[in-house]
Design a protein around this motif. Structure first.
Motif, mmCIF file in Angstrom:
data_model
loop_
_atom_site.group_PDB
_atom_site.id
_atom_site.type_symbol
_atom_site.label_atom_id
_atom_site.label_comp_id
_atom_site.label_asym_id
_atom_site.label_seq_id
_atom_site.Cartn_x
_atom_site.Cartn_y
_atom_site.Cartn_z
ATOM 1 N N GLU A 81 0.592 -1.321 0.030
ATOM 2 C CA GLU A 81 -0.088 -0.001 0.025
ATOM 3 C C GLU A 81 0.978 1.344 -0.006
ATOM 4 O O GLU A 81 1.641 1.506 0.927
ATOM 5 C CB GLU A 81 -0.909 -0.048 1.174
ATOM 6 C CG GLU A 81 -2.049 1.043 1.154
ATOM 7 C CD GLU A 81 -3.216 0.432 0.973
ATOM 8 O OE1 GLU A 81 -4.299 0.896 1.277
ATOM 9 O OE2 GLU A 81 -3.471 -0.580 0.380
ATOM 10 N N GLN A 87 5.166 5.670 4.916
ATOM 11 C CA GLN A 87 5.458 5.509 6.153
ATOM 12 C C GLN A 87 6.548 4.712 6.643
ATOM 13 O O GLN A 87 7.308 5.151 7.596
ATOM 14 C CB GLN A 87 4.004 4.910 7.003
ATOM 15 C CG GLN A 87 3.003 5.998 7.161
ATOM 16 C CD GLN A 87 1.797 5.625 7.885
ATOM 17 O OE1 GLN A 87 1.803 4.584 8.856
ATOM 18 N NE2 GLN A 87 0.614 5.950 7.666
ATOM 19 N N GLN A 173 -3.464 -5.180 -9.734
ATOM 20 C CA GLN A 173 -4.067 -3.628 -10.185
ATOM 21 C C GLN A 173 -3.533 -2.765 -9.590
ATOM 22 O O GLN A 173 -3.288 -2.497 -8.425
ATOM 23 C CB GLN A 173 -5.626 -3.896 -9.754
ATOM 24 C CG GLN A 173 -6.193 -4.884 -10.467
ATOM 25 C CD GLN A 173 -7.762 -4.888 -10.386
ATOM 26 O OE1 GLN A 173 -8.171 -4.238 -9.466
ATOM 27 N NE2 GLN A 173 -8.373 -5.587 -11.288
ATOM 28 N N GLY A 174 -3.219 -1.665 -10.440
ATOM 29 C CA GLY A 174 -2.654 -0.420 -9.825
ATOM 30 C C GLY A 174 -1.167 -0.187 -9.985
ATOM 31 O O GLY A 174 -0.772 0.621 -9.591
ATOM 32 N N ALA B 62 0.525 7.596 11.760
ATOM 33 C CA ALA B 62 0.050 6.330 11.194
ATOM 34 C C ALA B 62 -1.422 6.128 11.970
ATOM 35 O O ALA B 62 -2.354 5.470 11.571
ATOM 36 C CB ALA B 62 1.067 5.107 11.609
ATOM 37 N N VAL B 65 -4.374 8.260 10.591
ATOM 38 C CA VAL B 65 -5.075 7.977 9.311
ATOM 39 C C VAL B 65 -6.129 7.019 9.480
ATOM 40 O O VAL B 65 -7.141 6.898 8.856
ATOM 41 C CB VAL B 65 -3.860 7.537 8.348
ATOM 42 C CG1 VAL B 65 -4.361 6.836 7.063
ATOM 43 C CG2 VAL B 65 -2.980 8.655 8.060
ATOM 44 N N LEU B 258 -5.310 11.442 1.258
ATOM 45 C CA LEU B 258 -4.261 10.773 0.288
ATOM 46 C C LEU B 258 -4.166 11.623 -0.905
ATOM 47 O O LEU B 258 -3.074 11.632 -1.367
ATOM 48 C CB LEU B 258 -5.085 9.529 -0.001
ATOM 49 C CG LEU B 258 -5.285 8.447 0.982
ATOM 50 C CD1 LEU B 258 -5.704 7.222 0.290
ATOM 51 C CD2 LEU B 258 -4.014 7.854 1.496
ATOM 52 N N GLY B 268 -5.922 1.109 -7.196
ATOM 53 C CA GLY B 268 -6.086 -0.145 -6.686
ATOM 54 C C GLY B 268 -6.089 -0.401 -5.160
ATOM 55 O O GLY B 268 -6.074 -1.415 -4.467
ATOM 56 N N GLU B 269 -5.869 0.947 -4.467
ATOM 57 C CA GLU B 269 -5.507 0.887 -3.120
ATOM 58 C C GLU B 269 -6.699 0.751 -2.113
ATOM 59 O O GLU B 269 -8.042 1.000 -2.741
ATOM 60 C CB GLU B 269 -4.810 2.291 -2.712
ATOM 61 C CG GLU B 269 -3.575 2.539 -3.793
ATOM 62 C CD GLU B 269 -2.373 2.321 -2.794
ATOM 63 O OE1 GLU B 269 -2.059 3.280 -1.866
ATOM 64 O OE2 GLU B 269 -1.478 1.481 -3.222
ATOM 65 N N GLY B 270 -6.458 0.556 -1.005
ATOM 66 C CA GLY B 270 -7.767 0.812 0.064
ATOM 67 C C GLY B 270 -8.047 -0.789 0.379
ATOM 68 O O GLY B 270 -8.868 -0.877 1.521
ATOM 69 N N VAL B 271 -8.241 -1.743 -0.553
ATOM 70 C CA VAL B 271 -8.604 -3.102 -0.029
ATOM 71 C C VAL B 271 -7.997 -3.663 0.937
ATOM 72 O O VAL B 271 -6.729 -3.535 1.299
ATOM 73 C CB VAL B 271 -8.283 -4.094 -1.498
ATOM 74 C CG1 VAL B 271 -9.051 -5.374 -1.077
ATOM 75 C CG2 VAL B 271 -8.980 -3.381 -2.442
ATOM 76 N N ASN B 273 -8.392 -2.422 4.207
ATOM 77 C CA ASN B 273 -8.401 -1.452 5.126
ATOM 78 C C ASN B 273 -9.489 -1.362 6.161
ATOM 79 O O ASN B 273 -9.450 -1.056 7.127
ATOM 80 C CB ASN B 273 -7.986 0.000 4.643
ATOM 81 C CG ASN B 273 -6.575 0.318 4.120
ATOM 82 O OD1 ASN B 273 -5.653 -0.523 4.495
ATOM 83 N ND2 ASN B 273 -6.227 1.243 3.367
ATOM 84 N N LYS B 323 3.059 -9.775 10.350
ATOM 85 C CA LYS B 323 1.723 -9.785 10.317
ATOM 86 C C LYS B 323 1.605 -10.709 11.732
ATOM 87 O O LYS B 323 0.529 -10.433 12.630
ATOM 88 C CB LYS B 323 1.328 -10.634 9.280
ATOM 89 C CG LYS B 323 0.994 -9.615 7.883
ATOM 90 C CD LYS B 323 -0.167 -8.922 8.182
ATOM 91 C CE LYS B 323 -0.032 -7.806 6.862
ATOM 92 N NZ LYS B 323 -0.137 -8.228 5.515
#
Lengths: 324, 348
Positions: A81, A87, A173-174, B62, B65, B258, B268-271, B273, B323
């Motif tokens: 992302e 960041q 994608q993107g 961070a 947002v 943003l 394609g971003e944001g998936v 979140n 993670k």
């Protein structure tokens, strides 16, 4: 109280870094010791890689081996992302690293934070994608392949192979670099070319999408995937769909090397990821040590290298150990 | 017979005056505050650069947002609903203002305003579909999530020919919009992003709505038991649509942030979140079943998430395990949260 805190600090310090130190020691044992006695500088690499990406694993390997040789404390972090990647670069600046390596798949999002690093006196090398923006952002140099040129090389190769109708499979994608590859191929290719978007994090879906496309259009005679793992998916899709299309791919791995040897794949376009990581660390070291800048500020190209069956034999061993 | 009425001289339990300490212990976010303190202490010990002032600016950014979205999402969850489209809606909102301004060659403020209207309309669509079809919000917003993901990429490629928008940094109004949505304030040599102010303002607003207004009571009522709420005259439909509008409004702010920090948006971003927002609200003490939680809790949850995600980097841990660490830290923080709350309820 202070003594207690010191003990806690020491204990916590040991347990959290012990694993990493042991890992470094193992790496040193396998690949030798530092070849120089320059101070132990810290270089951070921040990429746009997703989790568990084979390509970036090879970049990381190259960087780590150069770091051992150059006596560098190497830190790696990644996020796909754009906002998160920026960041992470900020955290590297906060840590006051001695050098920064950044990939510019989403250049606009990285512009401000790279300017900050440059302002803070941290030398920056960009890798992989973003050759056009690197200099403008104030980076020392860029190491990677020009995605458009790589795409055009694919188009030329497809022309030579007499292909007429080609499918370009985009798995992220993107990603601007991916778009440039397909656009470059379209530019130099004489036949028709279509883009197909697939969800790169869902392999069965990738296979099914390519399969559906091949079933619905029997005249497709070549499929170009943009990453090595997806070539294998395309091969499977081709078999199920009963298509005669040639599968070609960007990037190399052990499976692609075998695929080339057994004629399952036509050709692969390698941008030599190992070189991107290795050179990035090495060039930062050279800059720190001797103020050298390779390429005179122009991008240092690591590809495209077109690999066919005849090259695959020689590279098979290296792909197996994960450095090609 | 005697059990139904309170004995003379004994007050109804609702009228008993509680001490300030008891009141504090009963707050939903108390557990998460303890969790946040624990996470803070942990990283202060294991990561050298975590305590630097500049690092604190990064962590707060961070958190902000995430927190801007977590506050209205927490309210929505207290109201008993989810919004899976919230993450992608942020990207949509940024794409709309960027592309409208560029294609119309309009002052960027026009695009920003159009984006506000469209984003609110999408929020209203979610709320309207939910209350009309009576389908679970999970299904409705999942549909919106998928549609928006496709629209983002489809429209962007159709209009600008690539997967990202054209740069609008040289257009009129950009500088003033950037000042509002993406400027940086320097306090004592440390840089703080303006999103931190937006975050504080939104959390304050959400807390005021929740605790001091009639709408706030409605939110608790529809989240606790919608049918009972309707029976006592709470406008359930209006409340739920209002909550989705709140999420959309925050998505608009995040989207503009943003856009104006990078002047180009990747389609394609944001998936993914949307889950992070829900996680922040849950860590902050919101119940997944609705009817309980607080806006301040969502802020603490966002802060824990911000500290953990950046603290791991400051601690120089191997990113392959990132993670896992994140999950373990969040689980521990939430368990601590639950434990503290149970203790608090037992003593209250």
């Amino acid at each position: 109280m202070g003594a207690v805190l010191a003990v806690v600090l020491a204990a916590a310090g040991c347990s959290s870094t012990g694993g990493k130190r042991a890992e470094e020691r193992a790496a040193e044992a396998a690949e030798g010791r530092a070849a120089v006695n320059t101070p132990r500088w810290t270089f951070a690499m921040v990429t746009h890689s997703g989790d568990g990406d084979t390509f970036w694993d090879i970049v990381q390997k190259g960087a780590e081996q150069a770091a051992v040789k150059d006596n560098i404390n190497f830190l790696y972090s990644h996020n796909d992302e754009a906002n998160q990647q920026a960041q992470l670069v900020q955290t590297a600046i906060d840590k006051k690293v001695d050098g920064l390596i950044v990939s510019l798949a989403k250049p606009d999002a990285m512009k401000a934070v790279i300017a900050k690093a440059v302002k803070a006196g941290i030398p920056v090398v960009t890798v992989n994608s973003g050759s056009a923006e690197s200099k403008e952002f104030g980076a020392l140099t860029h190491i990677g392949q020009d995605e458009s040129i790589a795409g055009e090389a694919v188009g030329d190769e497809l022309n030579e192979r007499d292909r007429k109708k080609v499918l370009c499979v985009l798995h992220e994608q993107g990603n601007v670099g991916h778009e440039q590859r397909c656009a470059g191929a379209k530019k130099s290719f004489d036949g028709t070319m279509q883009n197909l978007y697939v969800d790169g994090t869902n392999m069965p879906d990738v296979t099914a999408s390519i399969e559906a496309k091949l079933q619905s259009d029997k005249s497709i005679d070549a499929v170009v995937t943009l990453g090595a793992p997806f070539a294998d998916a395309a091969v499977q899709a081709k078999q199920t769909a009963g298509s005669k299309a040639e599968i070609d791919t960007f990037d190399l791995n052990a499976k692609v090397a075998t695929g080339l040897q057994t004629d399952k794949l036509g050709f692969a376009v390698d941008q030599q990821p190992y070189l991107q990581g290795y050179e990035a660390v090495d060039l930062l070291w050279l800059y720190r040590y001797n103020r050298n800048v390779l390429g005179g500020g122009l991008p240092v190209l690591t590809g495209p290298q077109i690999i066919t069956k005849s090259d695959a034999d020689a590279l098979a061993d290296y792909t197996k150990r994960g450095t090609r | 017979m005697s059990g139904s009425t309170a004995a003379p001289g004994q007050l109804d339990e609702r009228l008993v005056r509680t001490s300030p300490l008891r009141k504090l212990l009963g707050r939903p976010e108390l557990g998460s505050v303890v969790g946040a303190a624990a996470v803070f202490l942990f990283f202060a010990i294991v990561a050298d650069s975590f305590l630097q002032a500049s690092s604190f600016g990064t962590v707060l950014y961070a958190a902000s947002v995430l927190g801007i979205m977590a506050a209205p999402v927490a309210l929505l969850m207290i109201g008993g609903e989810f919004d899976l489209s919230a993450g992608v809606l942020v990207t949509s909102s940024a794409l709309i203002s960027s592309m409208f301004s560029y294609q119309m060659t309009a002052n960027v403020w026009v695009g920003v305003f159009v984006s506000l209207l469209v984003t609110l309309a999408i929020g209203a669509f979610n709320g309207f579909m939910l209350t009309r079809t009576k389908l679970p919000s999970f299904i409705i917003t999942l549909g919106t999530f998928l549609m928006l993901t496709g629209l983002n990429l489809g429209f962007t490629k159709l209009i600008s020919g690539t997967v990202s928008t054209k740069a609008i940094g040289d257009m009129e109004g950009f500088e003033s919009a950037r000042a509002l949505f993406a400027s940086t304030l320097t306090l004592g040599g440390v840089e703080f992003k303006v999103t931190i102010l937006w975050w504080v303002a939104l959390v304050a607003l959400a807390t005021w709505i929740l605790l001091r207004t009639r709408f706030g009571n409605w939110i608790f009522a529809v989240g606790g038991e919608a049918d009972a709420a309707r029976a006592v005259g709470v406008p359930v439909i209006r409340t739920k649509i209002g909550l989705y509008l709140g999420v959309a409004f925050a998505a608009w702010i995040s989207g503009q942030h943003l856009l104006f920090s990078y002047d180009v948006v990747q389609s394609g971003e944001g998936v993914g979140n949307e889950l992070t927002y829900i996680i922040a609200a849950v860590i902050g003490g919101c119940l997944i079943t609705g009817g309980y939680g607080s806006a301040i809790g969502s802020a603490v949850g966002a802060f824990i998430f911000g500290m953990t995600s950046k603290g791991i980097v400051y601690a120089e841990w191997n990113p392959d395990w990132f993670k896992f660490f994140l999950g373990a830290m969040l689980l521990l923080a939430t368990l601590l949260n639950a434990w503290v709350r149970k203790r608090a309820e037992a003593t209250a």
